[in-house]
Design a protein around this motif. Structure first.
Motif, PDB file in Angstrom:
ATOM      1  N   LEU A 177     -12.289   2.767 -11.941  1.00  0.00           N
ATOM      2  CA  LEU A 177     -11.372   2.086 -11.393  1.00  0.00           C
ATOM      3  C   LEU A 177     -10.195   2.354 -10.371  1.00  0.00           C
ATOM      4  CD1 LEU A 177      -8.764   4.047 -13.681  1.00  0.00           C
ATOM      5  CD2 LEU A 177      -9.138   5.812 -12.850  1.00  0.00           C
ATOM      6  N   VAL A 178     -10.942   2.810  -9.536  1.00  0.00           N
ATOM      7  CA  VAL A 178     -10.129   2.084  -8.206  1.00  0.00           C
ATOM      8  C   VAL A 178     -10.124   0.917  -7.476  1.00  0.00           C
ATOM      9  CG1 VAL A 178     -10.798   2.317  -5.521  1.00  0.00           C
ATOM     10  CG2 VAL A 178     -10.624   4.456  -7.386  1.00  0.00           C
ATOM     11  N   ALA A 179     -11.110   0.077  -8.244  1.00  0.00           N
ATOM     12  CA  ALA A 179     -11.318  -0.983  -7.601  1.00  0.00           C
ATOM     13  C   ALA A 179     -10.592  -1.841  -8.826  1.00  0.00           C
ATOM     14  CB  ALA A 179     -13.055  -1.805  -8.126  1.00  0.00           C
ATOM     15  N   LEU A 180     -10.612  -1.648  -9.842  1.00  0.00           N
ATOM     16  CA  LEU A 180      -9.891  -2.205 -10.051  1.00  0.00           C
ATOM     17  C   LEU A 180      -8.375  -2.346 -10.482  1.00  0.00           C
ATOM     18  CD1 LEU A 180     -10.318  -3.694 -13.443  1.00  0.00           C
ATOM     19  CD2 LEU A 180      -9.106  -1.243 -14.760  1.00  0.00           C
ATOM     20  N   ASN A 181      -7.147  -0.804  -9.900  1.00  0.00           N
ATOM     21  CA  ASN A 181      -6.415  -1.301  -9.569  1.00  0.00           C
ATOM     22  C   ASN A 181      -6.174  -1.673  -8.163  1.00  0.00           C
ATOM     23  OD1 ASN A 181      -4.594  -0.055 -12.193  1.00  0.00           O
ATOM     24  ND2 ASN A 181      -6.632   2.258 -11.124  1.00  0.00           N
ATOM     25  N   ALA A 182      -7.175  -1.373  -7.901  1.00  0.00           N
ATOM     26  CA  ALA A 182      -6.846  -2.647  -5.947  1.00  0.00           C
ATOM     27  C   ALA A 182      -6.589  -3.994  -6.074  1.00  0.00           C
ATOM     28  CB  ALA A 182      -8.194  -1.698  -5.551  1.00  0.00           C
ATOM     29  N   VAL A 183      -7.011  -4.268  -7.133  1.00  0.00           N
ATOM     30  CA  VAL A 183      -6.370  -5.603  -7.258  1.00  0.00           C
ATOM     31  C   VAL A 183      -5.625  -6.135  -8.331  1.00  0.00           C
ATOM     32  CG1 VAL A 183      -8.870  -6.805  -6.998  1.00  0.00           C
ATOM     33  CG2 VAL A 183      -8.027  -6.440  -9.081  1.00  0.00           C
ATOM     34  N   LYS A 184      -4.805  -5.258  -8.507  1.00  0.00           N
ATOM     35  CA  LYS A 184      -3.525  -5.781  -9.460  1.00  0.00           C
ATOM     36  C   LYS A 184      -2.281  -5.351  -8.170  1.00  0.00           C
ATOM     37  CE  LYS A 184      -5.512  -2.898 -13.758  1.00  0.00           C
ATOM     38  NZ  LYS A 184      -5.247  -1.632 -13.882  1.00  0.00           N
ATOM     39  N   VAL A 212      -3.943  10.190   6.325  1.00  0.00           N
ATOM     40  CA  VAL A 212      -2.736   9.904   7.228  1.00  0.00           C
ATOM     41  C   VAL A 212      -1.738   9.514   5.698  1.00  0.00           C
ATOM     42  CG1 VAL A 212      -1.327  10.117   9.029  1.00  0.00           C
ATOM     43  CG2 VAL A 212      -3.524  11.074   9.125  1.00  0.00           C
ATOM     44  N   LEU A 213      -2.406   8.412   5.402  1.00  0.00           N
ATOM     45  CA  LEU A 213      -1.605   7.432   4.851  1.00  0.00           C
ATOM     46  C   LEU A 213      -1.154   7.317   3.340  1.00  0.00           C
ATOM     47  CD1 LEU A 213      -2.473   4.301   7.072  1.00  0.00           C
ATOM     48  CD2 LEU A 213      -0.143   5.895   7.381  1.00  0.00           C
ATOM     49  N   GLN A 214      -1.989   8.371   2.774  1.00  0.00           N
ATOM     50  CA  GLN A 214      -1.761   8.273   1.323  1.00  0.00           C
ATOM     51  C   GLN A 214      -0.227   9.179   1.227  1.00  0.00           C
ATOM     52  OE1 GLN A 214      -3.933   7.645  -1.307  1.00  0.00           O
ATOM     53  NE2 GLN A 214      -5.382   6.867   0.010  1.00  0.00           N
ATOM     54  N   GLY A 215       0.324   9.495   1.988  1.00  0.00           N
ATOM     55  CA  GLY A 215       1.303  10.613   1.726  1.00  0.00           C
ATOM     56  C   GLY A 215       2.649  10.310   1.961  1.00  0.00           C
ATOM     57  N   GLU A 216       2.184   8.485   2.527  1.00  0.00           N
ATOM     58  CA  GLU A 216       3.552   7.998   3.323  1.00  0.00           C
ATOM     59  C   GLU A 216       4.240   7.486   1.926  1.00  0.00           C
ATOM     60  OE1 GLU A 216       4.722   7.205   6.328  1.00  0.00           O
ATOM     61  OE2 GLU A 216       3.450   8.334   7.131  1.00  0.00           O
ATOM     62  N   LYS A 217       5.396   7.731   1.601  1.00  0.00           N
ATOM     63  CA  LYS A 217       6.501   6.790   0.493  1.00  0.00           C
ATOM     64  C   LYS A 217       5.948   5.706   0.338  1.00  0.00           C
ATOM     65  CE  LYS A 217       9.885  10.803   1.394  1.00  0.00           C
ATOM     66  NZ  LYS A 217      11.405  11.152   1.623  1.00  0.00           N
ATOM     67  N   TYR A 218       5.887   4.846   2.310  1.00  0.00           N
ATOM     68  CA  TYR A 218       5.270   3.284   1.019  1.00  0.00           C
ATOM     69  C   TYR A 218       4.727   2.559   0.403  1.00  0.00           C
ATOM     70  CZ  TYR A 218       3.094   3.296   5.467  1.00  0.00           C
ATOM     71  OH  TYR A 218       2.592   3.941   6.682  1.00  0.00           O
ATOM     72  N   MET A 219       3.304   4.090   0.069  1.00  0.00           N
ATOM     73  CA  MET A 219       2.900   3.262  -0.465  1.00  0.00           C
ATOM     74  C   MET A 219       2.193   3.622  -1.715  1.00  0.00           C
ATOM     75  SD  MET A 219      -0.494   3.650   2.239  1.00  0.00           S
ATOM     76  CE  MET A 219      -1.682   3.872   1.544  1.00  0.00           C
ATOM     77  N   ASP A 220       2.543   2.653  -2.051  1.00  0.00           N
ATOM     78  CA  ASP A 220       2.433   2.096  -3.799  1.00  0.00           C
ATOM     79  C   ASP A 220       1.160   2.862  -4.541  1.00  0.00           C
ATOM     80  OD1 ASP A 220       0.804   0.081  -3.718  1.00  0.00           O
ATOM     81  OD2 ASP A 220       3.157  -1.341  -3.428  1.00  0.00           O
ATOM     82  N   ALA A 221       0.632   2.671  -6.041  1.00  0.00           N
ATOM     83  CA  ALA A 221      -0.275   3.026  -6.714  1.00  0.00           C
ATOM     84  C   ALA A 221      -1.090   2.084  -5.723  1.00  0.00           C
ATOM     85  CB  ALA A 221      -0.136   3.209  -8.202  1.00  0.00           C
ATOM     86  N   THR A 222      -0.998   0.706  -6.167  1.00  0.00           N
ATOM     87  CA  THR A 222      -2.033  -0.374  -5.866  1.00  0.00           C
ATOM     88  C   THR A 222      -2.944  -0.425  -4.424  1.00  0.00           C
ATOM     89  OG1 THR A 222       0.052  -1.867  -5.082  1.00  0.00           O
ATOM     90  CG2 THR A 222      -1.194  -1.624  -7.438  1.00  0.00           C
ATOM     91  N   MET A 223      -1.750  -0.347  -3.775  1.00  0.00           N
ATOM     92  CA  MET A 223      -1.893  -0.312  -2.155  1.00  0.00           C
ATOM     93  C   MET A 223      -2.821   1.461  -2.327  1.00  0.00           C
ATOM     94  SD  MET A 223       0.496  -0.787   1.242  1.00  0.00           S
ATOM     95  CE  MET A 223       0.385  -2.178   0.790  1.00  0.00           C
ATOM     96  N   SER A 224      -3.098   1.898  -2.697  1.00  0.00           N
ATOM     97  CA  SER A 224      -3.674   3.243  -2.698  1.00  0.00           C
ATOM     98  C   SER A 224      -4.594   3.187  -3.262  1.00  0.00           C
ATOM     99  CB  SER A 224      -2.577   4.910  -3.033  1.00  0.00           C
ATOM    100  OG  SER A 224      -1.469   4.913  -2.317  1.00  0.00           O
ATOM    101  N   SER A 225      -5.005   2.543  -3.920  1.00  0.00           N
ATOM    102  CA  SER A 225      -6.096   2.276  -3.950  1.00  0.00           C
ATOM    103  C   SER A 225      -6.977   1.229  -3.927  1.00  0.00           C
ATOM    104  CB  SER A 225      -6.248   1.859  -5.870  1.00  0.00           C
ATOM    105  OG  SER A 225      -5.840   2.386  -6.803  1.00  0.00           O
ATOM    106  N   ALA A 226      -6.326   0.444  -2.815  1.00  0.00           N
ATOM    107  CA  ALA A 226      -6.480  -0.729  -1.963  1.00  0.00           C
ATOM    108  C   ALA A 226      -6.986  -0.360  -0.873  1.00  0.00           C
ATOM    109  CB  ALA A 226      -5.924  -2.099  -1.262  1.00  0.00           C
ATOM    110  N   SER A 227      -6.058   0.392  -0.369  1.00  0.00           N
ATOM    111  CA  SER A 227      -6.744   1.723   1.001  1.00  0.00           C
ATOM    112  C   SER A 227      -8.142   2.502   0.347  1.00  0.00           C
ATOM    113  CB  SER A 227      -5.946   2.977   1.263  1.00  0.00           C
ATOM    114  OG  SER A 227      -5.218   3.974   0.326  1.00  0.00           O
ATOM    115  N   ALA A 228      -8.310   3.175  -0.859  1.00  0.00           N
ATOM    116  CA  ALA A 228      -9.672   3.404  -1.416  1.00  0.00           C
ATOM    117  C   ALA A 228     -10.937   3.160  -1.484  1.00  0.00           C
ATOM    118  CB  ALA A 228      -9.225   4.538  -2.223  1.00  0.00           C
ATOM    119  N   LEU A 229     -10.319   1.560  -1.396  1.00  0.00           N
ATOM    120  CA  LEU A 229     -11.726   0.951  -2.249  1.00  0.00           C
ATOM    121  C   LEU A 229     -11.968   0.094  -0.928  1.00  0.00           C
ATOM    122  CD1 LEU A 229     -13.242  -0.761  -4.003  1.00  0.00           C
ATOM    123  CD2 LEU A 229     -11.109  -2.746  -3.401  1.00  0.00           C
TER     124      LEU A 229
END
Length: 273
Positions: free
Chosen positions: A26-33, A229-246
């Motif tokens: 699921l993380v990999a899927l949303n990281a490339v959206k 630290v960056l997960q809580g930043e407001k400029y992180m959208d859902a896809t970028m959060s998935s990219a960071s997790a991946l």
């Protein structure tokens, strides 16, 4: 095991594998959206194409290459130093039979049960006092001692069963204790040491709490700390959060897959012994 029981076990393992791999997929899927795709189709929909801009933006924004290098240096150093320290300690306790061996092993066992939260306060002031706060060396020293406590306890039991005849024959041939250790004990125990090396690397790579306490500057942070630290930043959208997790998961998974054969061989040899 044959017949229906075997197929039931295989089916249960297949279901368990799917359950464990689903979050990663699921993380990999949303990281490339793209963000628009995510907002319109939702997290479970397949992407229309590969949108890699989120991965690139996150990499550049946080300087992810530097975080990877920091994690690699710390994890690799801790893994090697902890294995060496564990071997030296276990050789003295398991083969050398030093006085108070049982009490020392109990001390190592108790050290493994201490929560890191109880260690953070004294270690923080100790690092401040010696000028190592906010340095990778502080984390390397602390994590080496923590990992070596477990390694010493484990290897002491393994080396306690080491054939004494081999060491006696080496002593007759003129081999000293250090020579017997590096030329006889270490080669024979190499599968177990390889397993410890892999586990120490992965455990240190995934460590979050102590690096969070000791590494406060952006230049010294590791991958887990930077991601948290960056997960809580407001400029992180859902896809970028998935990219960071991946990006945070892939290095540890790659390291595990590369050394999977070594890990399997070490566990198998230990089971046969």
């Amino acid at each position: 095991m044959r017949g229906p029981g075997r197929w039931a076990v295989l089916a249960a393992l297949a279901v368990l594998a799917v359950v464990m791999l689903f979050p990663f997929a699921l993380v990999a899927l949303n990281a490339v959206k793209s963000p628009a795709e995510y907002s319109t189709a939702g997290p479970l929909a397949l992407p229309d194409g590969l949108y890699l801009q989120g991965l690139a933006d996150f990499w550049n924004r946080v300087g992810f290459g530097g975080k990877l290098w920091n994690s690699f240096v710390i994890s690799g150093s801790v893994a090697v130093l902890a294995v060496v320290l564990s071997v030296l300690n276990a050789y003295a306790l398991g083969i050398g039979r030093v006085k108070g061996r049982l009490s020392i092993l109990v001390l190592f066992l108790v050290a493994n049960t201490l929560p890191q939260e109880a260690l953070a306060y004294p270690l923080y002031y100790l690092a401040k006092a010696v000028g190592l706060y906010d340095t990778q060396l502080a984390v390397i020293i602390v994590m080496t001692v923590i990992q070596a406590a477990f390694g010493t306890y484990l290897l002491s039991a393994v080396l306690g069963q080491f054939p004494k005849e081999i060491l006696e024959a080496a002593a007759i041939d003129g081999a000293g204790r250090l020579r017997a250790l590096w030329q006889i004990v270490v080669p024979i125990s190499r599968p177990t040491l390889n397993v410890l090396l892999i586990f120490f690397f992965i455990w240190t790579w995934n460590e979050f709490f102590l690096p969070l306490v000791f590494l406060i500057s952006n230049d010294t942070q590791t991958v887990p700390v930077a991601l948290a630290v960056l997960q809580g930043e407001k400029y992180m959208d859902a896809t970028m959060s998935s990219a960071s997790a991946l990006l945070g998961i892939v290095p540890a998974v790659a390291f595990f897959l590369i050394f999977q054969r070594t890990l399997t061989r070490g566990v198998t040899v230990g089971a046969i012994k």
